[in-house]
Every structure is written in structure tokens, then in C-alpha cells.
Design a protein around this motif. Structure first.
Motif, PDB file in Angstrom:
ATOM      1  N   LYS A 108       0.873  -1.018  -0.139  1.00 25.12           N
ATOM      2  CA  LYS A 108      -0.008  -0.112  -0.026  1.00 25.12           C
ATOM      3  C   LYS A 108       0.928   1.297   0.002  1.00 25.12           C
ATOM      4  N   LEU A 109       0.776   2.112  -1.166  1.00 22.40           N
ATOM      5  CA  LEU A 109       1.391   3.264  -1.262  1.00 22.40           C
ATOM      6  C   LEU A 109       1.201   4.444  -0.009  1.00 22.40           C
ATOM      7  N   HIS A 110      -0.039   4.437   0.369  1.00 21.83           N
ATOM      8  CA  HIS A 110      -0.413   5.526   1.353  1.00 21.83           C
ATOM      9  C   HIS A 110      -1.193   4.926   2.591  1.00 21.83           C
ATOM     10  N   PRO A 111      -0.632   5.440   3.960  1.00 24.07           N
ATOM     11  CA  PRO A 111      -1.044   4.777   4.840  1.00 24.07           C
ATOM     12  C   PRO A 111      -2.767   5.106   5.506  1.00 24.07           C
ATOM     13  N   CYS A 112      -3.433   4.797   4.709  1.00 26.51           N
ATOM     14  CA  CYS A 112      -4.946   4.896   5.188  1.00 26.51           C
ATOM     15  C   CYS A 112      -5.832   3.816   4.271  1.00 26.51           C
ATOM     16  N   ASN A 113      -7.125   4.016   4.609  1.00 20.25           N
ATOM     17  CA  ASN A 113      -7.763   2.924   4.227  1.00 20.25           C
ATOM     18  C   ASN A 113      -7.762   2.838   2.588  1.00 20.25           C
ATOM     19  N   GLY A 178       1.523  17.889  -1.322  1.00 20.75           N
ATOM     20  CA  GLY A 178       1.976  17.296  -2.637  1.00 20.75           C
ATOM     21  C   GLY A 178       2.237  15.672  -2.326  1.00 20.75           C
ATOM     22  N   ARG A 179       2.044  15.271  -1.363  1.00 22.78           N
ATOM     23  CA  ARG A 179       2.123  13.661  -0.954  1.00 22.78           C
ATOM     24  C   ARG A 179       1.073  13.190   0.227  1.00 22.78           C
ATOM     25  N   ALA A 180       1.340  12.041   0.290  1.00 25.83           N
ATOM     26  CA  ALA A 180       0.137  11.342   1.381  1.00 25.83           C
ATOM     27  C   ALA A 180       1.020  10.360   1.932  1.00 25.83           C
ATOM     28  N   GLY A 181       1.967  10.541   2.879  1.00 27.30           N
ATOM     29  CA  GLY A 181       2.750   9.640   3.536  1.00 27.30           C
ATOM     30  C   GLY A 181       2.362   9.507   4.911  1.00 27.30           C
TER      31      GLY A 181
END
Length: 204
Positions: A108-113, A178-181
Motif C-alpha cells: 500500500k503506497l499510502h497509510p490509509c484505508n 503534494g504527498r500522502a505519507g
């Protein structure tokens, strides 16, 4: 549990006992989405699987037909009459349907649902392609299914855990940072005034 039993080299009888024991320990409720407890579901499942397998190896027993029994796991969780055991057996026999093998494990590239991932990637692509800055954004409208809405209901998250289940937050941080980490879903990011203002501009 199946993975733990396999790693421990358990035979069919011991594996059956491990599955039976774990079936009485299993849980995980969608009602806990958006809280710290949601993250505990996977860890608890792994812990229970290992514990049940170790108990089985030591001679601990359980009911053999614990899954399909009329008072068993299927009946308790989904209703026994709604389970097609033949379809389950057929699926297990077809190795090309084992997702761990094909297409394999994904990261998963982003730590969310997962329900908000398309919103993040689309936003990041638009921001990059059109060189959009936060001050240029007046309003963002998005659509998603009724099912997705029930999974990610937090339009104005108050905590990091809620932000992981918020499409508005995900889109907002993609625009602001500009990102979602990991940092973009932290408590600091949730309470960042710039992010809070952007969330108000993101509308379902």
C-alpha cells in the motif's frame, strides 16, 4: 492461523485443532474503523493464529467441524446457510485463485484505508500535471460509492486514526503537501490549519 500452522509444520489433525481454537478467538468489527482498535485487528489475528497453532502442537484440541458446524464459525459470522462450502473447496483447489500467489502481495503506497487511495492518486496526478498550488484551489468535488462512504465516513477528522478513514483529509493533504505519507496522516497534519482549511474546500 493457517499460515502459523504451516510454518510450524503441523499435520492435518493439529491444523484442524488450531483452526478450531482460533475460530473462537477471532474478531474484528468495522465499527472500529477510524480508531486505534482497527489497527489492532491484524495484529490480534496474527497473534491468535500463532497462539492457537502452538496450543494445537502441544496437544490442545477443538471441535473438528468448527467452521461448518451449525453452531460454528460460519453460522456465527455470516449465517451458515449463506456459505457455499463446495465453492470454497473449489476455490482452494484452484491455485490460480490464490491471490498471495497471483497477483501476489502488494504494498500500500499510502497509510490509509484502501477506499481513499484512488482519490489520493488522482489528486496527486492533477496537482503534478497542472502545477496546482493550494491557494489556487477553491473547491474540490468528488464522488464515491455508498459502500465506500460507509467505510470512510470522516469528513472532518479530529484524530490521526479518523484521518486514515477520511477522503476529504486524503485529498486535502495531497494538495497541501503534494504527498500522502505517514506524516500527512499524523496528529500534527490533522490539526494543521492549512490542511483544515483545505478540508473545508473538499466536498463529497
Amino acid at each position: 492461523t493457517s499460515s502459523a500452522a504451516h510454518l510450524l509444520g503441523l499435520d492435518v489433525s493439529h491444523t484442524t485443532n488450531a483452526l478450531g481454537t482460533a475460530a473462537s478467538m477471532a474478531s474484528g468489527l468495522r465499527a472500529n474503523f477510524g480508531s486505534h482498535t482497527k489497527a489492532m485487528h491484524m495484529g490480534n489475528a496474527a497473534q491468535v493464529g500463532v497462539e492457537a497453532s502452538l496450543l494445537a502442537r502441544a496437544g490442545f484440541t477443538s471441535s473438528s467441524p468448527v467452521l461448518e458446524h451449525h453452531y460454528g464459525f460460519y453460522a456465527a459470522t455470516v449465517g451458515g446457510d449463506q456459505v457455499d462450502l463446495e465453492a470454497t473447496r473449489a476455490a482452494l483447489a484452484e491455485r490460480d485463485r490464490w491471490y498471495f500467489i497471483d497477483p501476489g502481495i502488494g504494498i500500500k503506497l499510502h497509510p490509509c484505508n484502501s477506499a481513499v487511495l484512488p482519490g489520493i492518486d488522482t489528486t496527486l496526478e492533477l496537482v503534478s500535471q497542472h502545477r496546482i498550488t493550494p491557494d489556487q484551489v477553491e473547491r474540490v468535488d468528488y464522488l464515491y460509492t455508498d459502500l465506500a462512504r460507509t467505510i470512510v465516513p470522516f469528513d472532518d477528522p479530529k484524530t490521526s486514526a479518523e484521518a486514515m478513514y477520511s477522503m476529504t483529509h486524503a485529498i486535502a493533504v495531497a494538495i497541501v503537501y503534494g504527498r500522502a505519507g505517514i506524516r500527512e496522516f499524523s496528529e500534527e497534519a490533522v490539526h494543521n490549519p492549512d490542511v483544515a482549511r483545505m478540508r473545508k474546500r473538499v466536498q463529497p
